[in-house]
Each structure stands twice: as C-alpha cells, then as structure tokens.
Design a protein around this motif. Structure first.
Motif, PDB file in Angstrom:
ATOM      1  N   PHE A  15      35.590 -41.264  20.383  1.00 39.87           N
ATOM      2  CA  PHE A  15      35.540 -39.859  19.944  1.00 39.87           C
ATOM      3  C   PHE A  15      34.122 -39.296  20.038  1.00 39.87           C
ATOM      4  N   GLU A  16      33.157 -40.144  19.715  1.00 39.65           N
ATOM      5  CA  GLU A  16      31.771 -39.665  19.747  1.00 39.65           C
ATOM      6  C   GLU A  16      31.317 -39.350  21.178  1.00 39.65           C
ATOM      7  N   LEU A  17      31.820 -40.124  22.141  1.00 44.16           N
ATOM      8  CA  LEU A  17      31.472 -39.847  23.542  1.00 44.16           C
ATOM      9  C   LEU A  17      31.844 -38.406  23.887  1.00 44.16           C
ATOM     10  N   ARG A  18      33.045 -38.009  23.468  1.00 40.64           N
ATOM     11  CA  ARG A  18      33.490 -36.639  23.752  1.00 40.64           C
ATOM     12  C   ARG A  18      32.655 -35.633  22.972  1.00 40.64           C
ATOM     13  N   GLU A  19      32.479 -35.935  21.686  1.00 40.56           N
ATOM     14  CA  GLU A  19      31.704 -35.062  20.805  1.00 40.56           C
ATOM     15  C   GLU A  19      30.300 -34.827  21.368  1.00 40.56           C
ATOM     16  N   ALA A  20      29.734 -35.886  21.953  1.00 42.64           N
ATOM     17  CA  ALA A  20      28.359 -35.810  22.439  1.00 42.64           C
ATOM     18  C   ALA A  20      28.277 -35.177  23.826  1.00 42.64           C
ATOM     19  N   TRP A  22      30.325 -35.800  26.779  1.00 45.87           N
ATOM     20  CA  TRP A  22      30.822 -36.431  28.001  1.00 45.87           C
ATOM     21  C   TRP A  22      32.103 -35.729  28.453  1.00 45.87           C
ATOM     22  N   ASN A  23      32.117 -35.274  29.721  1.00 42.43           N
ATOM     23  CA  ASN A  23      33.266 -34.515  30.220  1.00 42.43           C
ATOM     24  C   ASN A  23      34.227 -35.338  31.069  1.00 42.43           C
ATOM     25  N   GLY A  24      33.798 -36.526  31.478  1.00 43.15           N
ATOM     26  CA  GLY A  24      34.636 -37.352  32.340  1.00 43.15           C
ATOM     27  C   GLY A  24      35.687 -38.104  31.546  1.00 43.15           C
ATOM     28  N   PRO A  25      36.447 -38.966  32.235  1.00 47.93           N
ATOM     29  CA  PRO A  25      37.500 -39.716  31.554  1.00 47.93           C
ATOM     30  C   PRO A  25      36.950 -40.724  30.542  1.00 47.93           C
ATOM     31  N   ILE A  26      37.709 -40.887  29.459  1.00 37.39           N
ATOM     32  CA  ILE A  26      37.413 -41.907  28.449  1.00 37.39           C
ATOM     33  C   ILE A  26      38.677 -42.733  28.257  1.00 37.39           C
ATOM     34  N   ASN A 340      24.009 -43.538  23.106  1.00 41.11           N
ATOM     35  CA  ASN A 340      23.155 -44.311  24.007  1.00 41.11           C
ATOM     36  C   ASN A 340      23.819 -44.530  25.360  1.00 41.11           C
ATOM     37  N   MET A 341      25.148 -44.638  25.381  1.00 41.65           N
ATOM     38  CA  MET A 341      25.850 -44.768  26.666  1.00 41.65           C
ATOM     39  C   MET A 341      25.636 -43.520  27.517  1.00 41.65           C
ATOM     40  N   LEU A 342      25.396 -42.404  26.846  1.00 44.17           N
ATOM     41  CA  LEU A 342      25.153 -41.158  27.572  1.00 44.17           C
ATOM     42  C   LEU A 342      23.663 -40.929  27.806  1.00 44.17           C
ATOM     43  N   GLY A 343      22.857 -41.947  27.494  1.00 47.37           N
ATOM     44  CA  GLY A 343      21.446 -41.861  27.833  1.00 47.37           C
ATOM     45  C   GLY A 343      20.524 -41.439  26.714  1.00 47.37           C
ATOM     46  N   ASP A 344      21.028 -41.433  25.493  1.00 50.36           N
ATOM     47  CA  ASP A 344      20.207 -40.998  24.367  1.00 50.36           C
ATOM     48  C   ASP A 344      19.003 -41.921  24.158  1.00 50.36           C
TER      49      ASP A 344
END
Lengths: 446, 104
Positions: A15-20, A22-26, A340-344
């Motif tokens: 959920f956090e990936l989307r919140e942060a 990320w627009n691609g598939p999860i 962090n997965m998104l580069g934070d």
C-alpha cells in the motif's frame, strides 16, 4: 514492484508503494488462503473469544486492494528468484517480472525436537489456521502444557487460563521473558499468572514427550545449556545497578516427583525462525535472517527485505545488527522499505517497540532492554513503575513498564520519542513522578 | 441540528491533553490543544475500540494507547495503518469556562 509475503510488513509495503507515488504494477504474493490479517490477536482474543469477535482484523478495508491497484496472489509460494532475468518464480511455474523485489517472508514458529507421532501432538501458533485449531482445544478443564514462557507462550497460557483450562508453563531459563523484558517486569507478570492458577515452572526443559492413553506425557529435566546465553546477559554481567540488580524473586522449582506431567494439549512457544529459504536459494547474504543494510537493501541492490525475516544494523544502538520479531517493526519497516524501493534512500531508525497483553495486564517496551548499562525507575502514585535503561553515556536506551489496561501507554510513548531523539535525560526528573515526562521533551532537541 | 451538551470545565483538561466524557452511554474524548483550543472526537479508536483518553496527545495528534494508531483530533483524520478509518468529530463551543460538545 513485487512483494513476497502478505503479512503485516508486506501488505503495508504494498500500500505504501502506491501511496508514495509508484504508478506501475504492484503484486503482493501471500502463502495463506485468507485475506491478509493482523497477527497479534491470534494469541489474545482470537483464543479467548472474549470480545465477541474471534476473527483477527483484516489489514485493509473492503475494496482497498482494488482502489490501490494491487494484485493480490493468495495461497501461492514463491519458490525462486531469477535475479538475472528479474523474475519471481511461483511454485506453479508462473513468473512475475520485477523491477524491485521485497522479501517480507516473516518467520515461522521454531519446532520442538520431537519426532514420531508425538510431533503431531504439539501445537504452534503463528497463523489464523493455527489459532482456530488451538482455540478448539482450550476447553474448560483441559490440561494445557505450554513450553516456553516468552510472549507467545505466556499469552497462550493467559488465554487458556481465562477459558478455564489447567495450565502449566515450562521455561528453560531461570525466569520468563528473559530475552525481551527487564527482570522486575517479568516478575510482576509471573505473579499475575500464578495468581490466576497457572503453574509456571522455570529452569526446566522438556526431556521427552510421549503419547499414552490419549494424553501427552512430558518428562522434564535440567536445561541442556544452563543457563542459556540470553540469561547470562541479565543483569549482573552487564553491570546493571539499581533495582534491576536486586536478587530475583524467581524460584526455580524442581520436579517434585519423577512422574511426567500429563497434558491433553501441548503448545510450544519457543521462538521463531526467520524464513530465509528463498533468499538463500537466490544466493543472497544471510546473517540471522536476510542480511540488509540500513536502507533495508539485501546483497542484491534490486532486492529488499523487511520485517521478521531480516537482520539490519540499528543506528540508535551503535549500528548493532538486530532482527526483530515484532508487529510494530513489521509495520514501520514495511512503510520505510516501500519508500526506499522507490529510491528514497533513508536509513531505517525507528525505535523498536513491543507489547504484550496477559490477563488484565499490558506491558510495553520501547527500545532494546539488553542495551542499557543501568536502570532507573519512576514509581508513579498509581502503583505503576516505569523502568528506564540508560547507556554509559547517560543516553536513554529503553523504557519498559507493565500495568493494568493502558496505564503505561503515555509514558512509554513519550520515552519512545526521547529514545528516538537520542536524549540524555537528567535522571532526577526522570525518576520524579511529580515531573511530567513531557517536560523532558523540551530539553531534548528533535 | 446539534444538541449542545456541557462536557467539562476548561480547567479539567491540561493543555495538550485529553479526557474522557460519557453521555447517554456513548463515549467521547475531549481535547485541549497546545494553543488552548478545544476539540471533541469519538471516545474509541476506530481500529480495536480502545479508549483514546489513555493515549498521548502531541500537538494536534492523539495516539491510541494500544497499537499507536494516530489521528489528527482536530479533523479526525486517520494517519495510516493500523488506523484505516477516520475518527468521528463533534463541534465544540466554550462559554464561561464550560466546554460544550454538539451531538446528534
């Protein structure tokens, strides 16, 4: 983005990936059949059913997966990671491509060394399915043997006692919760168990488990490594001073007779083992769990790990590598790792936080209880004692307390903020119950 | 149309703190912000129904004493897991040192 493990950590991360942003598939892959749920109630009201609700809460609201565009793959096992091709491989042969992969595989209950038909008689508690089976065994009058007086063992014991079972707890260490809880707090909790009729025996280990006439016979002996390493650390060798170093009130009862104990059901709560098989197979570094750096990155820069399955260096404790088996840490790391997965690229430094509910008592701990050089206490007028652990440099390293209901929550929360700020509080106001802890925050720059 | 109920005196709550209030079997939480403004929300956390009045107030945030779910008590907004559902809020009026909350 692919998340392996749909427990607290993995689900929060998805959920956090989307919140942060990320627009691609999860894709979230879980081993269990059910919708992702909260685990802590499994050893509490799911067993007692006292709150009229025996289902653990779901980790998200109805429709939330769809709204967030997360694909949830239930009852699936990831059996391999093709690091070259950036694909997670499922047991049924499906391959899910990833840009970044998160291992949130959690931990599993450590098994007792029993073989043969007896092994099937031992219950463990980790999943919703485990809890449902165990709940059915906790009938009034049932003889329940609990091996291990850690959080899980004692919560099961409390639930069983509340349901009218005859409960015996066997612990190899000289006292309960020796790994995670200061001695004085463990004493208070042990007293509460004995008051409720729980037969709590420390300093004894399971020697043999056999089945006879429908009962499980447990033979006891001295612990094989007496005492274990966790016990030796407490408290004298570390040079603790103050009340924690007073002689323990624990008695170590010896078996009063040679006869084995007979139980209808035996439950083991003897710790958890990190689920590292997938990481090992993928050739990732392992070190008491999947080894990650302070950004929760494994030895492969595109693979992350978080929650119970990983060990990480904690900046608040001198970079000491730890692995936490805790709900709150799973949540905190789930959120942090997604960013962090998104580069934070931010180091993970949340204060460890643990709690346990047993009977009407709640104990809460912020920080690491084995990290401190000395302990000072605040005796509140309402009878609650808050214990603070200070380092050699006077820095606050933990706070721990037990009380009825939620009596300890405010002070432990304030202590948590102080620990995060690396506060070096003056012990005088810290121990003076007339001084609100909040005033110490003003002297501790954020 | 709200009914205004006298809940407490302003002095009953320390700045940056919370107290419980019961009316007709329903629990409420009444807050005093660090700026001495007063707010009211439902008395129980939307996660596992814990009493919020045992929790820590920091600035505009109330933290559930049990599982640390956080809400902005001025708006009721849930701050994320484990709290997923916002907290109901109620209008507040202060007159001559008495705090009234509007319910219904």
């Amino acid at each position: 983005m692919v998340v392996v493990g749909a427990g607290e950590c993995g689900t929060r991360a998805a959920f956090e990936l989307r919140e942060a942003g990320w627009n691609g598939p999860i894709t979230l892959v879980g081993a269990e059949h059910s919708r992702p749920y909260e685990r802590p109630p499994l050893s509490k009201y799911v067993l007692t059913g006292s709150e009229g609700n025996v289902e653990p809460p779901a980790l998200y609201e109805d429709g939330a997966l769809r709204d967030a565009g997360i694909e949830y793959v239930a009852a699936a096992t990831v059996t391999g990671v093709d690091r070259e091709g950036h694909e997670a491989v499922l047991a049924d042969g499906r391959r899910i491509p990833y840009e970044r992969l998160l291992l949130a595989t959690g931990a599993s209950a450590r098994r007792l060394p029993v073989a043969g038909i007896e092994a099937g008689g031992v219950h463990y508690l980790r999943s919703r399915a485990d809890a449902i089976v165990l709940r059915d065994r906790l009938r009034p009058g049932a003889r329940i043997g609990v091996i291990g007086a850690g959080f899980i063992g004692l919560e099961v014991a409390a639930a069983a006692a509340a349901r009218g079972c005859a409960v015996t707890v066997i612990e190899a260490a000289p006292r309960p919760m020796s790994r995670a809880v200061p001695a004085a707090i463990a004493t208070a909790v042990a007293d509460r168990h004995r008051q409720a009729g729980v037969d709590l025996r420390c300093g004894l280990a399971m020697e043999r488990l056999t089945r006879q006439d429908g009962a499980l016979l447990l033979e006891l002996g001295a612990p094989r490594e007496a005492p274990g390493p966790a016990v030796q650390r407490l408290p004298h060798r570390r040079g603790w001073s103050g009340p924690a170093a007073e002689p323990h009130t624990y008695t170590v009862p010896r078996p009063s007779e040679a006869l084995p104990l007979a139980f209808d059901t035996v439950v083991a709560g003897v710790g958890a083992v990190p689920e590292t098989a997938l990481a090992e197979k993928a050739g990732l570094a392992i070190d008491n769990g999947v080894r990650v750096d302070d950004r929760l990155i494994t030895s492969d820069p595109d693979i992350f790990a978080a929650g119970d399955c990983c060990s990480f260096p904690h900046p608040l404790y001198g970079g000491r590598r730890i692995r936490l088996e805790a709900w709150r840490n799973a949540q905190d790391q789930g959120r942090a790792v997604a960013r962090n997965m998104l580069g934070d690229g931010r180091p993970f430094a949340a204060v460890p936080w643990f709690w346990s509910d047993q009977f009407d008592l709640t104990l809460q701990i912020a920080g690491l209880p084995d990290a401190a050089a000395r302990e000072v206490v605040r005796d509140r007028p309402d009878g609650v004692t808050i214990r603070f652990g200070l380092g050699d440099d006077g820095r606050l390293l933990y706070a721990a307390a037990v009380g009825t209901g939620n009596a300890v929550a405010k002070d432990i929360s304030l202590a948590e903020i102080l620990i995060a700020r690396r506060a070096v509080p003056d012990p005088a106001p810290l121990t003076d119950p007339a001084v609100p802890l909040k005033t110490l925050l003003r002297q501790a720059p954020s | 149309m709200s009914t205004w109920i006298a809940a407490c005196q302003t002095d009953d709550i320390d700045p940056e703190d919370v107290i419980p209030f019961q009316h007709e079997g329903v629990g409420y939480a009444i807050y005093r912000s660090p700026e001495d403004d007063f707010y009211a929300t439902a008395g129980h956390c939307t996660h596992e129904r814990m009493l919020l009045c045992d929790g820590l107030v920091m600035d505009n945030t109330i933290e559930c004493p049990k599982h640390n779910g956080r809400f902005d008590y001025t708006t009721g907004r849930a701050d994320g897991a484990p709290v997923l559902v916002d907290l109901p809020t109620y209008p507040v009026r202060v007159e001559d040192g008495t705090v009234f909350i509007g319910i219904g």
